[in-house]
Write a protein that holds these residues in place. Structure first.
Motif, PDB file in Angstrom:
ATOM      1  N   VAL A 132     -21.291  63.980 -25.893  1.00 24.91           N
ATOM      2  CA  VAL A 132     -21.978  64.737 -26.746  1.00 24.91           C
ATOM      3  C   VAL A 132     -23.010  64.040 -27.651  1.00 24.91           C
ATOM      4  O   VAL A 132     -24.150  64.491 -27.545  1.00 24.91           O
ATOM      5  N   LEU A 133     -22.067  62.632 -27.964  1.00 25.31           N
ATOM      6  CA  LEU A 133     -22.196  61.888 -28.615  1.00 25.31           C
ATOM      7  C   LEU A 133     -22.979  60.708 -28.007  1.00 25.31           C
ATOM      8  O   LEU A 133     -22.287  60.087 -26.939  1.00 25.31           O
ATOM      9  N   PRO A 134     -24.239  59.924 -28.533  1.00 26.22           N
ATOM     10  CA  PRO A 134     -24.208  58.388 -28.150  1.00 26.22           C
ATOM     11  C   PRO A 134     -23.141  57.168 -28.362  1.00 26.22           C
ATOM     12  O   PRO A 134     -22.705  57.303 -29.503  1.00 26.22           O
ATOM     13  N   THR A 135     -23.089  56.681 -27.701  1.00 30.66           N
ATOM     14  CA  THR A 135     -21.649  55.758 -27.152  1.00 30.66           C
ATOM     15  C   THR A 135     -22.353  54.565 -28.157  1.00 30.66           C
ATOM     16  O   THR A 135     -21.699  53.710 -28.774  1.00 30.66           O
ATOM     17  N   LYS A 136     -23.403  53.837 -28.036  1.00 37.15           N
ATOM     18  CA  LYS A 136     -24.154  52.737 -28.482  1.00 37.15           C
ATOM     19  C   LYS A 136     -24.272  52.635 -29.602  1.00 37.15           C
ATOM     20  O   LYS A 136     -25.161  54.074 -30.444  1.00 37.15           O
ATOM     21  N   LYS A 137     -24.461  51.804 -30.747  1.00 32.54           N
ATOM     22  CA  LYS A 137     -24.454  51.434 -31.799  1.00 32.54           C
ATOM     23  C   LYS A 137     -25.251  50.208 -32.557  1.00 32.54           C
ATOM     24  O   LYS A 137     -25.276  49.397 -30.950  1.00 32.54           O
ATOM     25  N   PHE A 138     -26.262  50.874 -33.072  1.00 33.84           N
ATOM     26  CA  PHE A 138     -27.042  49.379 -33.548  1.00 33.84           C
ATOM     27  C   PHE A 138     -27.323  48.915 -34.643  1.00 33.84           C
ATOM     28  O   PHE A 138     -26.633  47.846 -35.227  1.00 33.84           O
ATOM     29  N   GLY A 139     -27.432  49.427 -35.685  1.00 41.01           N
ATOM     30  CA  GLY A 139     -27.021  48.534 -37.040  1.00 41.01           C
ATOM     31  C   GLY A 139     -28.666  48.240 -37.443  1.00 41.01           C
ATOM     32  O   GLY A 139     -28.022  47.956 -38.956  1.00 41.01           O
ATOM     33  N   ALA A 173     -51.685  50.685 -46.327  1.00 44.65           N
ATOM     34  CA  ALA A 173     -50.444  51.256 -47.915  1.00 44.65           C
ATOM     35  C   ALA A 173     -49.584  52.005 -47.002  1.00 44.65           C
ATOM     36  O   ALA A 173     -49.801  52.707 -46.111  1.00 44.65           O
ATOM     37  N   GLY A 174     -48.023  51.731 -47.535  1.00 44.81           N
ATOM     38  CA  GLY A 174     -47.509  52.457 -47.340  1.00 44.81           C
ATOM     39  C   GLY A 174     -46.489  51.871 -45.879  1.00 44.81           C
ATOM     40  O   GLY A 174     -45.015  53.307 -45.813  1.00 44.81           O
ATOM     41  N   CYS A 175     -46.871  50.936 -45.129  1.00 42.26           N
ATOM     42  CA  CYS A 175     -46.362  50.673 -43.952  1.00 42.26           C
ATOM     43  C   CYS A 175     -45.371  50.061 -44.335  1.00 42.26           C
ATOM     44  O   CYS A 175     -43.798  49.510 -43.958  1.00 42.26           O
ATOM     45  N   ALA A 176     -45.128  48.952 -45.340  1.00 43.17           N
ATOM     46  CA  ALA A 176     -43.829  47.941 -45.887  1.00 43.17           C
ATOM     47  C   ALA A 176     -42.982  48.768 -46.617  1.00 43.17           C
ATOM     48  O   ALA A 176     -41.998  48.563 -46.200  1.00 43.17           O
ATOM     49  N   ALA A 177     -43.057  49.876 -47.918  1.00 38.91           N
ATOM     50  CA  ALA A 177     -42.100  51.100 -47.286  1.00 38.91           C
ATOM     51  C   ALA A 177     -41.939  51.373 -46.216  1.00 38.91           C
ATOM     52  O   ALA A 177     -40.698  51.769 -46.313  1.00 38.91           O
ATOM     53  N   MET A 178     -42.110  51.542 -45.371  1.00 38.83           N
ATOM     54  CA  MET A 178     -41.462  52.870 -44.540  1.00 38.83           C
ATOM     55  C   MET A 178     -40.050  51.053 -43.668  1.00 38.83           C
ATOM     56  O   MET A 178     -39.516  51.630 -42.920  1.00 38.83           O
ATOM     57  N   ARG A 179     -40.983  50.211 -43.898  1.00 41.50           N
ATOM     58  CA  ARG A 179     -40.417  49.501 -43.161  1.00 41.50           C
ATOM     59  C   ARG A 179     -39.224  49.357 -43.869  1.00 41.50           C
ATOM     60  O   ARG A 179     -37.516  48.633 -43.592  1.00 41.50           O
ATOM     61  N   GLY A 180     -39.214  48.794 -44.789  1.00 45.38           N
ATOM     62  CA  GLY A 180     -37.708  48.851 -46.009  1.00 45.38           C
ATOM     63  C   GLY A 180     -36.615  50.410 -45.783  1.00 45.38           C
ATOM     64  O   GLY A 180     -35.990  49.936 -45.368  1.00 45.38           O
ATOM     65  N   CYS A 181     -37.849  50.999 -45.618  1.00 47.16           N
ATOM     66  CA  CYS A 181     -36.984  52.675 -45.103  1.00 47.16           C
ATOM     67  C   CYS A 181     -35.786  52.377 -44.399  1.00 47.16           C
ATOM     68  O   CYS A 181     -35.126  53.484 -44.072  1.00 47.16           O
ATOM     69  N   LEU A 182     -36.680  52.297 -43.265  1.00 45.84           N
ATOM     70  CA  LEU A 182     -36.364  52.120 -41.944  1.00 45.84           C
ATOM     71  C   LEU A 182     -34.413  51.153 -41.349  1.00 45.84           C
ATOM     72  O   LEU A 182     -34.080  51.212 -41.264  1.00 45.84           O
ATOM     73  N   THR A 183     -34.974  50.580 -42.135  1.00 47.53           N
ATOM     74  CA  THR A 183     -34.008  49.149 -42.723  1.00 47.53           C
ATOM     75  C   THR A 183     -32.594  49.740 -42.837  1.00 47.53           C
ATOM     76  O   THR A 183     -31.532  49.254 -42.888  1.00 47.53           O
ATOM     77  N   CYS A 184     -32.806  50.685 -44.390  1.00 48.15           N
ATOM     78  CA  CYS A 184     -31.374  50.737 -44.749  1.00 48.15           C
ATOM     79  C   CYS A 184     -31.031  52.195 -44.049  1.00 48.15           C
ATOM     80  O   CYS A 184     -29.773  52.400 -44.097  1.00 48.15           O
ATOM     81  N   LEU A 185     -31.984  52.933 -43.013  1.00 46.97           N
ATOM     82  CA  LEU A 185     -31.842  53.998 -42.526  1.00 46.97           C
ATOM     83  C   LEU A 185     -30.912  53.432 -41.750  1.00 46.97           C
ATOM     84  O   LEU A 185     -29.925  54.485 -40.776  1.00 46.97           O
ATOM     85  N   TYR A 189     -27.328  54.868 -40.127  1.00 54.66           N
ATOM     86  CA  TYR A 189     -26.801  55.894 -38.750  1.00 54.66           C
ATOM     87  C   TYR A 189     -26.848  54.799 -37.477  1.00 54.66           C
ATOM     88  O   TYR A 189     -28.341  54.707 -37.129  1.00 54.66           O
ATOM     89  N   PRO A 190     -26.214  54.141 -37.700  1.00 57.95           N
ATOM     90  CA  PRO A 190     -25.818  52.525 -36.612  1.00 57.95           C
ATOM     91  C   PRO A 190     -26.332  53.610 -34.992  1.00 57.95           C
ATOM     92  O   PRO A 190     -26.661  53.107 -34.375  1.00 57.95           O
ATOM     93  N   THR A 191     -26.221  55.209 -34.864  1.00 61.97           N
ATOM     94  CA  THR A 191     -26.053  55.400 -33.473  1.00 61.97           C
ATOM     95  C   THR A 191     -27.852  55.676 -33.321  1.00 61.97           C
ATOM     96  O   THR A 191     -28.319  56.281 -31.787  1.00 61.97           O
TER      97      THR A 191
END
Length: 292
Positions: A132-139, A173-185, A189-191
């Protein structure tokens, strides 16, 4: 005897009889008429017997009904006694049952605390959760270099895997903040597969580059399940990773870490208190890493 004239005239002489014949019949003997059978008979008296034999018979019937009623009452009493016997226990039986339950709990605790049993249960849970859960991890965040990479990132993944693709531009505007937030998330959430692509590479219009980015597309099982255009309208131009995380949790787009079994989730990572503005520095560091 009828003559020929009688036959021609149609007289039916056999319907008539002579007086001499009647006299002969009377002399031979008279037949008495039978009494009619439809004469009503007197009703049978269904009332109580008033004679000595009737009184004895009534008394015997009364005793018979009394004994039958007593037998039915005894059967009901026995059924009720059995029911109460099954539902009620003595204090000694309750104490013995409580002692057995306590002993069983102690044995289960010893079994669960065993290192081998812990490892076995963890493997079994992982095998069940794989279905039921994905097995591949990204990170990490994956950069998509072409529209073909965009399609492959969606179609070539497991059905249970969530794919989030950020469409961005450097000068908006706002794209740089989105890129940084996705890097943290992506680390938390590696799956979840986080990707990013420039709107120009994706073949979007100039109008979308100005008024549509930053945009976030969410796919699962090859199907688009949610899309957010110009996220600055919801989050503003400067925001942090926890804000984006809460926003995505509102739409149930991120896996809930608390619902995952502890044996699979593992020990909680050690965290240290960050000073005020720590989220901002974390986001800016990730932006610098991307620029390098």
């Amino acid at each position: 005897m009828a003559t020929l004239d009688d036959k021609l005239l149609g007289e039916k002489l056999h319907y008539y009889c002579s007086s001499s014949e009647d006299e002969d019949g009377d002399e031979g003997g008279r037949i008495q008429d039978a009494p009619p059978s439809n004469i009503p008979q007197p009703p049978v008296n269904d009332g109580p017997n008033t004679g000595p034999k009737g009184v004895i018979k009534d008394w015997q019937r009364y005793k018979q009904l009394e004994s039958e009623k007593r037998a039915e009452a005894e059967v009901e009493k026995l059924a009720l006694a059995k029911k109460l016997n099954l539902s009620c226990k003595s204090s000694r039986e309750e104490a013995e049952e409580k002692e057995r339950e306590q002993k069983l709990e102690e044995e289960m605790d010893e079994l669960l605390n065993d290192a081998f049993m812990q490892e076995y249960m963890q493997k079994r849970l992982e095998e069940m959760m794989k279905t039921v859960l994905p097995t591949k991890k990204f990170g990490h965040v994956i950069n998509l270099e072409s529209d073909l990479h965009f399609l492959n990132a969606i179609d070539n993944e497991e059905k249970a895997c969530t794919v989030m693709i950020l469409i961005h531009e450097d000068e908006v505007a706002g794209c740089a903040a989105m890129r940084g937030c996705l890097t943290c998330l992506a680390k938390d959430y590696p799956t979840v597969k986080f990707c990013q692509i420039y709107s120009s590479i994706a073949g979007l219009s100039k109008h979308f580059k100005v008024s549509g980015v930053p945009a976030l597309l969410v796919y699962r099982g090859g199907q688009l399940i949610s899309s957010f255009v110009q996220l600055t309208n919801q989050l503003g131009e400067d925001f942090y990773a926890p804000e984006l995380e809460s926003f995505l949790h509102e739409y149930a787009l991120l896996p809930n870490q608390e619902e995952m079994p502890k044996l699979i989730r593992g020990p909680a990572p050690s965290t240290t208190a960050a000073p005020s503005g720590g989220g901002s520095s974390r986001r800016r560091d990730s932006d610098e890493d991307d620029s390098d």
